[in-house]
Design a protein around this motif. Structure first.
Motif, mmCIF file in Angstrom:
data_model
loop_
_atom_site.group_PDB
_atom_site.id
_atom_site.type_symbol
_atom_site.label_atom_id
_atom_site.label_comp_id
_atom_site.label_asym_id
_atom_site.label_seq_id
_atom_site.Cartn_x
_atom_site.Cartn_y
_atom_site.Cartn_z
ATOM 1 N N PHE A 6 -27.135 32.118 -20.024
ATOM 2 C CA PHE A 6 -26.868 32.143 -21.459
ATOM 3 C C PHE A 6 -26.181 30.854 -21.891
ATOM 4 O O PHE A 6 -25.456 30.226 -21.123
ATOM 5 N N MET A 55 -23.619 31.500 -26.873
ATOM 6 C CA MET A 55 -23.673 32.947 -26.639
ATOM 7 C C MET A 55 -22.474 33.424 -25.818
ATOM 8 O O MET A 55 -21.910 34.481 -26.087
ATOM 9 N N GLY A 86 -30.636 35.749 -27.001
ATOM 10 C CA GLY A 86 -29.636 34.717 -27.230
ATOM 11 C C GLY A 86 -30.055 33.696 -28.266
ATOM 12 O O GLY A 86 -29.250 33.295 -29.113
ATOM 13 N N TYR A 127 -19.593 33.587 -28.145
ATOM 14 C CA TYR A 127 -19.740 34.724 -29.060
ATOM 15 C C TYR A 127 -19.336 36.020 -28.360
ATOM 16 O O TYR A 127 -18.570 36.833 -28.911
ATOM 17 N N ALA A 170 -28.269 33.113 -31.940
ATOM 18 C CA ALA A 170 -27.786 31.762 -32.232
ATOM 19 C C ALA A 170 -28.201 31.322 -33.636
ATOM 20 O O ALA A 170 -27.392 30.737 -34.367
ATOM 21 N N LEU A 230 -26.425 41.283 -28.952
ATOM 22 C CA LEU A 230 -27.280 40.706 -27.924
ATOM 23 C C LEU A 230 -27.996 41.834 -27.192
ATOM 24 O O LEU A 230 -27.353 42.782 -26.729
#
Length: 537
Positions: free
Chosen positions: A14, A18, A351, A21, A355, A376
């Protein structure tokens, strides 16, 4: 078999965006509304209910009625489950909300994560219903019927072989004819072989693609066959009635270009990360059956790229009013379209998708539409019992298998070696020996100091070269074991990539039948941020 678990952040698959996040880093918190947790959905429900009823000139009940009517028409030609039909009716109820995922119309679903997206969506609606029983939650699969990049969707991999549909396409893929897939099917069917599950897969492909005239209808049938019993509702938003609901925002985009201004501002906040998408000045396409081209504003005239179509502001706004279906949102505007026409609480994506959604919060705020929770999707690694036993016998954890292959080989070689192949102690000892020489050198001229430094560097390099040669020798000594390790990793990570991004579901259905999908549904937990390791027969 190995019992360890791997979270997304430590998997190595990832992006930094991500990972940050998922860690809820403070620098990103202004870019989303609420982080996905069961508790946070309480406020999301309240906000969305108010916003959906009054954020434009069409009230929530009218939008719900349009949505349900369109869906009923789209389901008229296929056999839907009682649960799905009931979910469509429930969309008329002000206490019904949706959880949505979107995906391209990949041939025969494309890679495995198509299933993971939809199952994450279905399972989240179940968790929300248990937590908030006074409300209803409907899982939506938003088909990306308006996309026109056919080369991204015209193939899938089965047992390492790429099966590609050779056909030309210039317009929206949902309207693309399925003519010509008979020859493709013959080749694929031969590779499937015989047996009960193989015949089920063949029948599913035939009924989906050979019995339907366009790619949207084929994909709807396929997804309904796989997940209809779970109540999945499949939406094709390439529809004039739904676009009419969105017309106010189409006009605003044409005349004000708010999305470009706001997303550019947000991109500046994301300067430390790779940017997923960059906005255009107008984030809409002009669309017909065999055409989907950008709309460009030049010298007070709206032009359709690569065509002779030119329109004044009055003419283009009139076209929106009379034929809104001719306007297609791009990657920046599509999320807004979704959130305007659906009573949606959460978008579930990969991902890359999350984004670009993170670029959109300020745009949503500017046009006064509630920003959804961003979740996700689940990720999983599918292993056979034999592969799990092999990993155990080789002394490997699942974390080992997620390593880059060169790191995995070096680590396992070091573990297998009967003596240490790490010369760090020797290097430290060498540096200590040079400390005395440096004391002498500091009392003489700079040329001698330079000579001492050069000699130290030379001897350190010598040890490093010996270290590499010893590692190489030990790799040869344990080559059979190392080969078994790399073979196993290559099986589970085809092309050194995540399995879910490569293999098609039919590869696993062939061995496990519908038990495969049932096990995915029973195992995947949408709010969990660990890779699920699922062992199959």
């Amino acid at each position: 078999m190995p019992t360890d678990c791997i979270n997304y952040q430590n998997s190595g698959y990832f992006s930094p965006l991500m990972n940050d996040y998922l860690e809820q880093k403070s620098n990103l918190q202004s870019l989303y509304n609420r982080f996905p947790s069961l508790e946070n959905f309480e406020e999301q429900i309240i906000e969305k209910k108010i916003n959906f009823n009054g954020n434009d000139n069409i009230n929530g009940n009218a939008k719900r009625e349009v949505l349900a009517t369109v869906l009923e028409a789209q389901y008229a030609k296929i056999i839907a489950s009682t649960t799905t039909l009931n979910n469509i009716k429930l969309l008329n109820n002000s206490k019904t909300f949706t959880i949505t995922t979107g995906h391209q119309l990949n041939l025969f679903s494309g890679p495995l994560y198509f299933l993971y997206k939809i199952i994450s969506t279905i399972n989240l609606t179940k968790e929300l219903k248990a937590k908030y029983p006074e409300n209803n939650f409907v899982p939506i699969y938003w088909m990306a019927t308006e996309d026109h990049d056919f080369d991204e969707i015209n193939y899938f991999y089965f047992k390492g072989r790429k099966f590609r549909w050779n056909k030309e396409s210039t317009g929206p893929v949902g309207r693309l004819s399925t003519e010509g897939l008979e020859d493709f099917f013959e080749v694929y069917a031969q590779k499937l072989g015989s047996g009960k599950n193989a015949e089920v897969i063949k029948k599913l492909f035939q009924e989906s693609y050979l019995n339907h005239s366009n790619l949207a209808d084929a994909t709807r049938f396929l997804a309904n066959e796989l997940f209809g019993e779970q109540g999945l509702v499949i939406l094709d938003a390439d529809n004039p009635d739904l676009k009419r609901t969105f017309a106010t925002y189409i006009k605003e985009e044409l005349t004000q270009q708010t999305s470009h201004k706001k997303v550019i501002e947000t991109i500046k906040e994301l300067k430390d990360y790779a940017i997923q998408v960059n906005p255009r000045e107008i984030n809409l396409f002009y669309m017909e059956d065999d055409l989907r081209e950008r709309i460009i504003f030049e010298n007070e005239i709206y032009k359709v790229n690569n065509t002779k179509i030119e329109l004044s502001e009055t003419e283009i706004l009139e076209l929106v009013e009379n034929h809104p279906e001719k306007f297609s949102p791009n990657v920046i505007m599509r999320p807004l379209y979704q959130e305007v026409i659906l009573p949606n609480l959460c978008y579930i994506g990969g991902g890359g998708e999350i984004a670009y959604w993170l670029e959109l919060k300020s745009f949503f705020d500017a046009v006064k539409v509630t920003f959804p929770v961003l979740l996700l999707r689940n990720s999983a690694l599918l292993s056979t019992e034999k592969q799990a036993q092999k990993a155990n016998k080789l002394g490997m954890s699942w974390g080992d298998l997620f390593s880059k292959q060169i790191d995995l080989v070096n680590t396992k070689t070091a573990e297998l070696s009967e003596f240490s192949i790490d010369f760090t102690p020797q290097k430290e000892q060498l540096r200590k020996q040079f400390e005395a020489l440096f004391e002498i050198a500091n009392q003489t001229d700079k040329s001698f100091l330079g000579a001492v430094k050069a000699q130290e560097a030379k001897q350190i390099r010598g040890l490093e070269n010996l270290e590499k040669r010893l590692l190489k020798a030990q790799k040869r000594k344990y080559s059979e074991t190392i080969e078994r390790i790399t073979d196993l990793q290559n099986e589970l990570f085809p092309n050194k990539s995540l399995q879910e991004r490569q293999a098609n579901f039919s590869e696993f259905y062939l061995e496990n039948g519908n038990d495969f999908i049932d096990k995915l549904i029973a195992t995947l937990k949408p709010l969990d941020t660990n890779f699920e390791i699922i062992t199959l027969h």
